[in-house]
Motif scaffolding. Structure first.
Motif, PDB file in Angstrom:
ATOM      1  N   LEU A 188      42.817  43.035  46.466  1.00 25.16           N
ATOM      2  CA  LEU A 188      41.879  44.132  46.698  1.00 25.16           C
ATOM      3  C   LEU A 188      42.243  44.889  47.976  1.00 25.16           C
ATOM      4  CD1 LEU A 188      39.223  45.447  45.651  1.00 25.16           C
ATOM      5  CD2 LEU A 188      38.004  43.946  47.225  1.00 25.16           C
ATOM      6  N   SER A 213      34.856  46.480  46.309  1.00 24.11           N
ATOM      7  CA  SER A 213      34.665  45.372  45.366  1.00 24.11           C
ATOM      8  C   SER A 213      33.467  45.643  44.454  1.00 24.11           C
ATOM      9  CB  SER A 213      34.460  44.058  46.126  1.00 24.11           C
ATOM     10  OG  SER A 213      33.354  44.150  47.010  1.00 24.11           O
ATOM     11  N   ILE A 216      34.479  48.233  41.849  1.00 29.76           N
ATOM     12  CA  ILE A 216      35.339  47.621  40.829  1.00 29.76           C
ATOM     13  C   ILE A 216      34.496  46.831  39.827  1.00 29.76           C
ATOM     14  CG2 ILE A 216      37.125  45.883  40.434  1.00 29.76           C
ATOM     15  CD1 ILE A 216      38.273  48.429  41.567  1.00 29.76           C
ATOM     16  N   ILE A 224      38.356  39.828  38.009  1.00 25.71           N
ATOM     17  CA  ILE A 224      38.316  39.601  39.452  1.00 25.71           C
ATOM     18  C   ILE A 224      38.435  38.100  39.712  1.00 25.71           C
ATOM     19  CG2 ILE A 224      36.957  39.843  41.558  1.00 25.71           C
ATOM     20  CD1 ILE A 224      35.615  42.266  40.318  1.00 25.71           C
ATOM     21  N   TYR A 236      41.378  39.232  44.160  1.00 30.27           N
ATOM     22  CA  TYR A 236      42.483  39.810  43.385  1.00 30.27           C
ATOM     23  C   TYR A 236      41.910  40.369  42.089  1.00 30.27           C
ATOM     24  CZ  TYR A 236      46.085  37.949  46.460  1.00 30.27           C
ATOM     25  OH  TYR A 236      46.896  37.708  47.552  1.00 30.27           O
TER      26      TYR A 236
END
Length: 244
Positions: A188, A213, A216, A224, A236
């Protein structure tokens, strides 16, 4: 970065007192404001709302008379001062607060000298100035609760709205692909760094999310994974299989 020495220059004609609390809090993320100056014709009544804010935050007002109607003398004064501060060699970066495209060349010139430029302006700010900065933050997300002109926090956009934003989706997909390993996973942190370089005005808060985050997760198209590396936790992500 937090120890960077910054010069903050504000165009009073193109900024509102209501942003100052949030502005200075945002600037503190990038460094310490060693110079805080604001430019305008303080003999004009339309700038009266600034007085209390300037005293509270120790921002130095610079008087610039409007010699000719229709001509912006404030821009020239800011640019001259900015170059003097640049040549002093005492600063690591500049914060230019204005929605005026006249500062485009100034931002480019400062960056040519190897210093970082943070731009702050309204969403109406012309693209040339936004892209001339290393990072550009929209002041609409900085208005503090309790100020005279409070702005409600943007409502988080739905997954459907986010997925329908072609510019956002292309930016994220391209960035994840560029930062990913052979298995398609990208950190990220790396994604955020590349996104900001490609699109200086990118900010999750513009979509109603405090962090990348959250944005996303709100899109809902990415896997994730939290990994423990050293003493820290790192996120990630990768595009879910079959989601294009």
């Amino acid at each position: 970065m937090a120890h960077d020495k910054l010069a903050v220059l504000i165009d009073a004609d193109n900024a509102r007192p209501a942003i100052v609390e949030g502005l200075l809090a945002e600037i503190a993320k990038y460094g310490t404001a060693h110079v805080k100056r604001i430019y305008g014709d303080w003999t004009k009544p339309d700038l009266n709302g600034w007085k209390e804010v300037l005293l509270r935050h120790s921002i130095q007002p610079i008087q610039q008379f409007r010699y000719t109607v229709g001509k912006n003398a404030t821009d020239s004064a800011m640019i001259i001062d900015a170059m003097d501060l640049l040549y002093s060699g005492r600063f690591d970066g500049f914060c230019i607060v204005s929605s005026d495209s006249d500062f485009t060349r100034l931002a480019s010139r400062i960056r040519e000298s190897g210093l970082t430029v943070y731009g702050f302006g309204e969403k109406k700010t012309p693209e040339p100035f936004r892209t001339a900065c290393d990072k550009f933050i929209y002041t609409e997300v900085l208005v503090s609760v309790g100020e005279s002109e409070p702005a409600a926090a943007p409502k988080p956009r739905s997954a459907k709205e986010l997925r329908g934003d072609a510019r956002l989706m292309n930016l994220l997909r391209g960035t994840i692909e560029a930062a990913s390993d052979e298995a398609g996973w990208a950190s990220l942190g790396a994604v955020g760094s590349i996104v900001n370089k490609q699109s200086p005005d990118f900010d999750p808060r513009n979509y109603g999310y405090a962090k990348l985050s959250g944005l996303i997760k709100g899109i809902g198209l990415f896997e994730i994974e939290e990994r423990h590396i050293g003493n820290g936790k790192h996120l990630y992500l990768r595009l879910r299989s079959g989601k294009k």
